[in-house]
Structures are given as structure tokens and as C-alpha cells.
Write a protein that holds these residues in place. Structure first.
Motif, short mmCIF file in Angstrom:
data_model
loop_
_atom_site.label_atom_id
_atom_site.label_comp_id
_atom_site.label_asym_id
_atom_site.label_seq_id
_atom_site.Cartn_x
_atom_site.Cartn_y
_atom_site.Cartn_z
N ASN A 215 58.21 92.36 -12.54
CA ASN A 215 58.85 92.01 -13.80
C ASN A 215 58.13 90.99 -14.67
O ASN A 215 58.47 90.86 -15.84
CB ASN A 215 60.26 91.46 -13.51
N ALA A 216 57.21 90.23 -14.12
CA ALA A 216 56.60 89.14 -14.88
C ALA A 216 55.34 89.59 -15.62
O ALA A 216 54.67 90.52 -15.21
CB ALA A 216 56.26 87.98 -13.95
N ALA A 217 55.04 88.88 -16.70
CA ALA A 217 53.76 89.07 -17.41
C ALA A 217 52.76 88.15 -16.72
O ALA A 217 52.48 87.04 -17.17
CB ALA A 217 53.93 88.72 -18.88
N LEU A 218 52.20 88.61 -15.62
CA LEU A 218 51.41 87.75 -14.75
C LEU A 218 50.13 87.24 -15.41
O LEU A 218 49.66 86.15 -15.08
CB LEU A 218 51.08 88.49 -13.45
N ALA A 219 49.58 87.98 -16.33
CA ALA A 219 48.37 87.50 -17.02
C ALA A 219 48.68 86.25 -17.82
O ALA A 219 47.80 85.41 -18.03
CB ALA A 219 47.83 88.61 -17.92
N GLN A 220 49.91 86.10 -18.25
CA GLN A 220 50.29 84.94 -19.06
C GLN A 220 50.75 83.74 -18.22
O GLN A 220 50.98 82.67 -18.76
CB GLN A 220 51.40 85.34 -20.04
N THR A 221 50.88 83.93 -16.92
CA THR A 221 51.33 82.82 -16.07
C THR A 221 50.22 82.29 -15.18
O THR A 221 50.46 81.40 -14.38
CB THR A 221 52.52 83.26 -15.20
N ARG A 222 49.01 82.81 -15.34
CA ARG A 222 47.87 82.33 -14.54
C ARG A 222 47.36 81.02 -15.13
O ARG A 222 47.23 80.88 -16.34
CB ARG A 222 46.76 83.38 -14.53
N THR A 223 47.05 80.06 -14.26
CA THR A 223 46.54 78.77 -14.72
C THR A 223 45.02 78.83 -14.87
O THR A 223 44.37 79.80 -14.46
CB THR A 223 46.89 77.65 -13.72
N ARG A 224 44.43 77.79 -15.45
CA ARG A 224 42.97 77.75 -15.63
C ARG A 224 42.23 77.79 -14.31
O ARG A 224 41.11 78.28 -14.23
CB ARG A 224 42.59 76.49 -16.41
N SER A 225 42.83 77.24 -13.27
CA SER A 225 42.18 77.24 -11.95
C SER A 225 42.25 78.60 -11.28
O SER A 225 41.66 78.81 -10.22
CB SER A 225 42.84 76.20 -11.04
#
Length: 199
Positions: free
Chosen positions: A172-182
Motif C-alpha cells: 500500500n505504501a509509495a515506498l520510493a517516497q519513504t526512502r531516506t538518503r542513506s
């Protein structure tokens, strides 16, 4: 079964004592939980029958099982949903396991307070109100089965399911938008002790 009561003395001391279950909500919850079939629910607080029989023959053996904290508020919530919102859809999330839970009990809570900027766990729930946080873990498989009993008409195939935080996020999540810089993704990497009940 017995239910626990807490007596509060004038000097602020607490005492826990037990009486046969008389609370109608607890009686109703236990009736529904005991009616669950295939597989029948068995409380983790109860040791196997053979062990109980042998223990009852021993002198000075304890005559109570381990305490069990039961989810009466979650049960009431299921009843309200089933009665007043029969066409609802549910997305419910909570922790299914917690660190530092109270020892010696089933589905026991974490009781903690902040001291000098650090969280300090306690070994009892008999604490002064307002100074401590109390968190209960949720047994999601049991909650799902009780939810199905209370919220689905008889003869209707249950559509509820339990999934992990990771599975829910993958679906369900937009995982590309929840990834951090690390490169970490908190939606996938954190909250491993979290589950969802979906209907």
C-alpha cells in the motif's frame, strides 16, 4: 476463572486480590473466546491438563494459573463496529510484541516512566496514575477471530486478515517516497513488531 481487583489504601499503597469473575464484559469476552473453533483457542495462561492434574495433587502447590491481561476494550470496539457499523472497512494497526513486558503474565503490558531523560521499565502495573505509560501488545490472530465473530454475519465467509508492517507497506505504501538518503526505508525497516488487521 478469577478476575483481579486493585485495592488502594489511604496511604497510597496498592494490593491486588482475586474474586470469581463477575464482570459481565469479562464473562462475555471469555464466552466468545472459548467458543472459537478450528482451532479452538486455548489461553496461554493455562498449563496442559496433565500438568494441572499432577500439580493439584502436590501439597502447597499454587492454585492459580499465570495472570492474563485480556483485551476487553478491543472486544468492546469489535462489538460496536458489528452493531452500529455493519458495512464498515477496518484498518487497525498496533504492536504485537513489546520489549520489557511485565514478567510472569500472559499478554502483559510494558509499564514505564521517564527519569532523567531515559525511559525506565517497571516490574508491576501497580503504579501511581499519571506518572507512567502503559502499553499492551495485541494478539492479532485472536483479535481477528473475535472480530470475525462479532462483525460478520453467520454464514458469511470472513474477509479479515492480519499482515505485518512490511507486507502492508509493500502492498500500500509509495515506498520510493519513504526512502531516506542513506537508503533505509523506515516503512520497511522499522516497526518490525507492528501488525495490521484489515477487513
Amino acid at each position: 476463572p478469577y478476575q483481579a481487583f486493585v485495592r488502594v489504601y489511604d496511604d497510597g499503597e496498592f494490593e491486588e486480590y482475586y474474586e470469581p469473575v463477575s464482570d459481565p464484559l469479562i464473562q462475555d469476552y471469555l464466552r466468545v473466546r472459548n467458543s472459537l473453533a478450528s482451532p479452538q483457542h486455548r489461553s496461554a495462561a493455562l498449563p496442559p491438563a496433565l500438568y494441572r492434574r499432577i500439580r493439584s495433587q502436590l501439597p502447597l502447590a499454587p492454585n492459580l494459573s499465570k495472570p492474563e491481561f485480556i483485551p476487553t476494550k478491543a472486544y468492546e470496539f469489535c462489538k460496536v463496529l458489528g452493531r452500529y457499523f455493519p458495512r464498515h472497512r477496518l484498518v487497525l494497526s498496533d504492536f504485537y510484541k513489546l520489549p520489557d513486558t511485565l514478567p510472569g503474565a500472559v499478554t502483559s503490558p510494558v509499564v514505564q516512566t521517564r527519569f532523567n531523560g531515559s525511559m525506565v521499565p517497571c516490574e508491576t502495573y501497580l503504579v501511581q496514575p499519571g506518572w507512567f505509560d502503559i502499553f499492551f501488545p495485541t494478539d492479532f490472530e485472536l483479535l481477528r477471530r473475535i472480530y470475525d465473530v462479532e462483525c460478520r454475519p453467520q454464514g458469511v465467509e470472513p474477509m479479515s486478515r492480519v499482515c505485518t508492517q512490511r507486507a502492508f507497506a509493500m502492498e500500500n505504501a509509495a515506498l520510493a517516497q519513504t526512502r531516506t538518503r542513506s537508503g533505509e526505508n523506515p516503512m520497511l525497516d522499522f516497526y518490525e513488531n507492528n501488525k495490521f488487521l484489515l477487513s
